[in-house]
Design a protein around this motif. Sequence first.
Motif, PDB file in Angstrom:
ATOM      1  N   GLU A 206     -24.781  -5.480  40.311  1.00 23.51           N
ATOM      2  CA  GLU A 206     -25.375  -5.520  41.646  1.00 23.51           C
ATOM      3  C   GLU A 206     -24.533  -6.340  42.622  1.00 23.51           C
ATOM      4  O   GLU A 206     -24.039  -7.415  42.285  1.00 23.51           O
ATOM      5  CB  GLU A 206     -26.789  -6.085  41.591  1.00 23.51           C
ATOM      6  N   LEU A 207     -24.402  -5.822  43.825  1.00 27.80           N
ATOM      7  CA  LEU A 207     -23.734  -6.518  44.915  1.00 27.80           C
ATOM      8  C   LEU A 207     -24.570  -6.347  46.174  1.00 27.80           C
ATOM      9  O   LEU A 207     -25.556  -5.624  46.200  1.00 27.80           O
ATOM     10  CB  LEU A 207     -22.307  -5.983  45.111  1.00 27.80           C
ATOM     11  N   PHE A 208     -24.168  -7.032  47.236  1.00 26.87           N
ATOM     12  CA  PHE A 208     -24.827  -6.850  48.521  1.00 26.87           C
ATOM     13  C   PHE A 208     -23.787  -6.945  49.622  1.00 26.87           C
ATOM     14  O   PHE A 208     -22.623  -7.279  49.371  1.00 26.87           O
ATOM     15  CB  PHE A 208     -25.959  -7.866  48.720  1.00 26.87           C
ATOM     16  N   MET A 209     -24.188  -6.634  50.845  1.00 31.68           N
ATOM     17  CA  MET A 209     -23.305  -6.803  51.995  1.00 31.68           C
ATOM     18  C   MET A 209     -23.912  -7.842  52.929  1.00 31.68           C
ATOM     19  O   MET A 209     -25.141  -7.983  53.019  1.00 31.68           O
ATOM     20  CB  MET A 209     -23.108  -5.494  52.766  1.00 31.68           C
ATOM     21  N   VAL A 210     -23.035  -8.523  53.651  1.00 34.68           N
ATOM     22  CA  VAL A 210     -23.489  -9.468  54.670  1.00 34.68           C
ATOM     23  C   VAL A 210     -22.619  -9.301  55.911  1.00 34.68           C
ATOM     24  O   VAL A 210     -21.408  -9.089  55.807  1.00 34.68           O
ATOM     25  CB  VAL A 210     -23.459 -10.919  54.155  1.00 34.68           C
ATOM     26  N   PHE A 211     -23.268  -9.349  57.066  1.00 33.74           N
ATOM     27  CA  PHE A 211     -22.560  -9.294  58.343  1.00 33.74           C
ATOM     28  C   PHE A 211     -22.838 -10.589  59.085  1.00 33.74           C
ATOM     29  O   PHE A 211     -23.996 -10.995  59.241  1.00 33.74           O
ATOM     30  CB  PHE A 211     -23.041  -8.105  59.165  1.00 33.74           C
ATOM     31  N   GLU A 212     -21.783 -11.241  59.550  1.00 36.59           N
ATOM     32  CA  GLU A 212     -21.907 -12.517  60.247  1.00 36.59           C
ATOM     33  C   GLU A 212     -21.539 -12.347  61.717  1.00 36.59           C
ATOM     34  O   GLU A 212     -20.490 -11.809  62.051  1.00 36.59           O
ATOM     35  CB  GLU A 212     -20.989 -13.555  59.595  1.00 36.59           C
TER      36      GLU A 212
ATOM     37  N   VAL B  66     -26.250   3.926  57.249  1.00 35.24           N
ATOM     38  CA  VAL B  66     -24.979   4.041  57.941  1.00 35.24           C
ATOM     39  C   VAL B  66     -24.817   2.786  58.796  1.00 35.24           C
ATOM     40  O   VAL B  66     -25.707   2.452  59.589  1.00 35.24           O
ATOM     41  CB  VAL B  66     -24.921   5.295  58.835  1.00 35.24           C
ATOM     42  N   VAL B  67     -23.697   2.110  58.621  1.00 39.06           N
ATOM     43  CA  VAL B  67     -23.436   0.852  59.323  1.00 39.06           C
ATOM     44  C   VAL B  67     -22.206   1.035  60.202  1.00 39.06           C
ATOM     45  O   VAL B  67     -21.140   1.419  59.710  1.00 39.06           O
ATOM     46  CB  VAL B  67     -23.197  -0.298  58.317  1.00 39.06           C
ATOM     47  N   ARG B  68     -22.350   0.759  61.500  1.00 43.33           N
ATOM     48  CA  ARG B  68     -21.242   0.916  62.440  1.00 43.33           C
ATOM     49  C   ARG B  68     -20.913  -0.424  63.072  1.00 43.33           C
ATOM     50  O   ARG B  68     -21.790  -1.098  63.622  1.00 43.33           O
ATOM     51  CB  ARG B  68     -21.613   1.915  63.527  1.00 43.33           C
ATOM     52  N   THR B  69     -19.641  -0.803  63.019  1.00 43.30           N
ATOM     53  CA  THR B  69     -19.190  -2.027  63.657  1.00 43.30           C
ATOM     54  C   THR B  69     -17.671  -1.993  63.811  1.00 43.30           C
ATOM     55  O   THR B  69     -16.972  -1.452  62.946  1.00 43.30           O
ATOM     56  CB  THR B  69     -19.604  -3.277  62.850  1.00 43.30           C
TER      57      THR B  69
ATOM     58  N   PRO C  68     -14.400  -6.653  60.638  1.00 37.10           N
ATOM     59  CA  PRO C  68     -14.595  -8.028  61.079  1.00 37.10           C
ATOM     60  C   PRO C  68     -16.055  -8.484  60.952  1.00 37.10           C
ATOM     61  O   PRO C  68     -16.957  -7.882  61.538  1.00 37.10           O
ATOM     62  CB  PRO C  68     -14.151  -7.987  62.542  1.00 37.10           C
ATOM     63  N   GLY C  69     -16.271  -9.489  60.123  1.00 35.23           N
ATOM     64  CA  GLY C  69     -17.615 -10.027  59.930  1.00 35.23           C
ATOM     65  C   GLY C  69     -18.426  -9.353  58.855  1.00 35.23           C
ATOM     66  O   GLY C  69     -19.474  -9.878  58.437  1.00 35.23           O
ATOM     67  N   LEU C  70     -18.007  -8.171  58.382  1.00 36.48           N
ATOM     68  CA  LEU C  70     -18.773  -7.409  57.391  1.00 36.48           C
ATOM     69  C   LEU C  70     -18.101  -7.508  56.025  1.00 36.48           C
ATOM     70  O   LEU C  70     -16.980  -7.047  55.845  1.00 36.48           O
ATOM     71  CB  LEU C  70     -18.882  -5.945  57.810  1.00 36.48           C
ATOM     72  N   LYS C  71     -18.812  -8.082  55.067  1.00 35.23           N
ATOM     73  CA  LYS C  71     -18.239  -8.341  53.747  1.00 35.23           C
ATOM     74  C   LYS C  71     -19.097  -7.778  52.630  1.00 35.23           C
ATOM     75  O   LYS C  71     -20.329  -7.761  52.708  1.00 35.23           O
ATOM     76  CB  LYS C  71     -18.085  -9.847  53.527  1.00 35.23           C
TER      77      LYS C  71
END
Length: 278
Positions: free
Chosen positions: A173-179, A30-33, A136-139
Motif C-alpha cells: 500500500e502507498l498513498f499520494m500527498v500534494f503540498e 483524475v488529478v491535474r496539476t 511539483p508538490g505531488l508525491k
Amino acid sequence: MESPKIDIITLVENLAYQQGTKGEHGLSFVVRTSGRQILFDTGQSDLLVQNAKKMNVDLSAIDAVVISHGHYDHTGGLPAFFEINDHAPVWLKSKAFDEKMSKSTGTPRFIGLDPEVAERYRTRFRTVEQVTELAPGLKIVPEIGSYYGFEQPSQSMLIKHGKTLSADLFEDELFMVFEHSEKLVVFAGCAHRGIGNICRSAMSLTGCNQIQLVLGGTHLKGASKGRIAKTVDAFRDLQVEHFGLCHCTGLPAFMEFSRVFEEKVRYAHVASRFEPFD
C-alpha cells in the motif's frame, strides 16, 4: 512564486448520480496539476473509459498512473486504459504483484492484480520504493508509519505464496500527498493500513500539520462501532479542513464522520470535483 494548485475528479466510485455515468465497487481519481494529469487507481473494469467519455476526460492524455495497492477494484481498469493510452507509466510497489486473496465470503478467492495483465504490459510498470515526485508538490509515498495501534488490516485479507496462505499486512500500500501553501491533500485508495496512519505519515514527511483535504476510501465498511469511534476521535486531534470520503468507507463510518465534522464531510461519488485551494 506561488506553488501550483490542483484539480481532482472522481472517475470511478461505488455511487454515480450524474446522468450517463455509472458506479462500481472500485475507485479512480483524475488529478491535474502543473500541466500534468495523473490517474490514481483505475477501478475494477473498463467503466473508467465509459465514465471518462461522459465527463470529457481524455485518458490518452494521462501522464502517469499510480496504483494504491494490488486489489482488483483498483487495478482492474488497467487493460482498458492501456488500450487508450500507450505511454503513461504505472507506478506501484513491487508487492502489489503478490497473489492476494480474501476469505470474506468463506473459501479464499483471488482478488489481486491479474497476472496476465502484469505480464502482458510488464514494460509499463515502474516499481516505487521511495518518495517519488510526479509533479511539483505531488508525491507518491510508499511508506506508511504505525501511529494508531487500533488501525490493523482486516483478518480476512491474505497473501498466497505457493500453497501457503498468510495474513496480508499490506506492504504494497502507498498513498499520494500534494503540498500547497503549507497545507496538504492526502489521497488514499483503501487505507488498509489505516487512514489515520496515512495522514500522520503525510504530516511527518512534509512537516505540515494542516490537511486541506483527505480524499478516498478508509476501509471502515463493516468495522466495529468501536473502531469507527476511535478513527473519528483520532481526527479530532488532526487539523483537517475537508473530507472527501467514499468507496470502502461504509455508510456507518461516513455518517459518524458527518455527525462529528458536519459540513467538512462530503461524499466523493462519481463526477465529484475537488478544487481544494480555490
